[in-house]
Design a protein around this motif. Structure first.
Motif, PDB file in Angstrom:
ATOM      1  N   GLU A 132       1.040  -1.348  -0.212  1.00 17.14           N
ATOM      2  CA  GLU A 132      -0.188  -0.040   0.135  1.00 17.14           C
ATOM      3  C   GLU A 132       0.765   1.424  -0.050  1.00 17.14           C
ATOM      4  O   GLU A 132       0.478   2.361  -0.767  1.00 17.14           O
ATOM      5  N   ALA A 133       1.670   1.049   0.796  1.00 17.80           N
ATOM      6  CA  ALA A 133       2.855   2.394   0.817  1.00 17.80           C
ATOM      7  C   ALA A 133       3.678   2.480  -0.575  1.00 17.80           C
ATOM      8  O   ALA A 133       3.749   3.907  -1.084  1.00 17.80           O
ATOM      9  N   ILE A 134       3.766   1.534  -1.064  1.00 18.40           N
ATOM     10  CA  ILE A 134       4.446   1.516  -2.453  1.00 18.40           C
ATOM     11  C   ILE A 134       3.827   1.936  -3.495  1.00 18.40           C
ATOM     12  O   ILE A 134       3.847   2.978  -4.248  1.00 18.40           O
ATOM     13  N   LYS A 135       2.208   1.432  -3.416  1.00 16.25           N
ATOM     14  CA  LYS A 135       1.091   2.153  -4.235  1.00 16.25           C
ATOM     15  C   LYS A 135       1.063   3.563  -4.356  1.00 16.25           C
ATOM     16  O   LYS A 135       0.975   4.288  -5.131  1.00 16.25           O
ATOM     17  N   ASP A 136       0.959   4.152  -2.994  1.00 14.38           N
ATOM     18  CA  ASP A 136       0.795   5.662  -2.684  1.00 14.38           C
ATOM     19  C   ASP A 136       2.051   6.195  -3.347  1.00 14.38           C
ATOM     20  O   ASP A 136       1.716   7.348  -3.915  1.00 14.38           O
ATOM     21  N   GLN A 137       3.281   5.874  -3.105  1.00  8.13           N
ATOM     22  CA  GLN A 137       4.289   6.551  -3.414  1.00  8.13           C
ATOM     23  C   GLN A 137       4.482   6.466  -5.071  1.00  8.13           C
ATOM     24  O   GLN A 137       4.924   7.271  -5.665  1.00  8.13           O
ATOM     25  N   TYR A 138       4.260   5.326  -5.655  1.00 14.31           N
ATOM     26  CA  TYR A 138       4.424   5.060  -7.083  1.00 14.31           C
ATOM     27  C   TYR A 138       3.349   6.134  -7.832  1.00 14.31           C
ATOM     28  O   TYR A 138       3.537   6.697  -8.826  1.00 14.31           O
ATOM     29  N   SER A 139       2.269   6.348  -6.876  1.00 16.61           N
ATOM     30  CA  SER A 139       1.040   7.441  -7.656  1.00 16.61           C
ATOM     31  C   SER A 139       1.746   8.742  -7.580  1.00 16.61           C
ATOM     32  O   SER A 139       1.711   9.473  -8.466  1.00 16.61           O
TER      33      SER A 139
END
Length: 157
Positions: A132-139
Motif C-alpha cells: 500500500e505504501a509503495i502504491k501511494d508513492q508510485y502514484s
C-alpha cells in the motif's frame, strides 16, 4: 543506494556526457528516448505488481524502483540540449521547444526536482515491501511524470 546502483548511475552519466560531447542531435535524442523507454519498462513492472490481478513480488518491485532511482539521478539533464526539440532518434522527438525557453526554466527545474525526489522516495518505500505504501508513492512518482508530459511533451507527434 548501494555500490551496484552507484556504478549504474556513474555509467549513465559517462554515457550521457559522451553523447553530449558528440552533440549530434539525433544521438542525443536516441539516448534520451532510450532512457525513458527503460524508465517506462521498469514503471510498467511496478504497475503490474501493484495491480490487484497481478502478483506482487517485493524483490522485483525493489529492483525496478532502484532502476528508476538510478535513471532519475543519472544526469538526464545532459540529454536536454538546445536543438533536440526537433528531429528523430528512434522516432520523432516529442519534446516541446518550451523546454529551452528561459521563461519555463523554473517550471522545468521544479518538474525535474519533483521527479528526482519522488523516485528516490520510491526506492526507500519499495525496500519496506509495504504494498500500500509503495502504491501511494508510485502514484506520487507517476504524477511527476504527468507534470513533465503536460508541460514539455507534445501531444500531436
Amino acid at each position: 543506494m548501494n555500490t551496484k546502483h552507484l556504478i549504474v548511475v556513474f555509467c549513465a552519466i559517462v554515457i550521457a556526457g559522451a553523447v553530449y560531447a558528440e552533440s549530434r542531435p539525433e544521438e542525443i535524442i536516441k539516448s534520451r528516448q532510450a532512457a525513458y523507454a527503460f524508465l517506462g519498462w521498469n514503471s510498467a513492472k511496478i504497475r503490474a505488481a501493484l495491480d490487484p490481478a497481478g502478483t506482487f513480488n517485493k524483490e522485483e518491485v525493489i529492483k525496478s524502483a532502484n532502476a528508476i532511482q538510478a535513471i532519475a539521478n543519472s544526469g538526464l539533464g545532459a540529454l536536454y540540449v538546445k536543438g533536440t526539440d526537433q528531429g528523430t532518434g528512434f522516432h520523432e522527438t516529442k519534446l516541446k521547444s518550451e523546454a529551452f525557453d528561459p521563461a519555463y526554466a523554473s517550471k522545468l527545474a521544479e518538474v525535474a526536482g519533483n521527479f528526482n525526489k519522488e523516485a528516490n522516495t520510491l526506492a526507500v518505500v519499495a525496500a519496506t515491501g509495504n504494498k500500500e505504501a509503495i502504491k501511494d508513492q508510485y502514484s506520487k512518482l507517476s504524477a511527476t511524470c504527468k507534470g513533465c508530459h503536460d508541460n514539455f511533451r507534445a501531444k500531436n507527434n
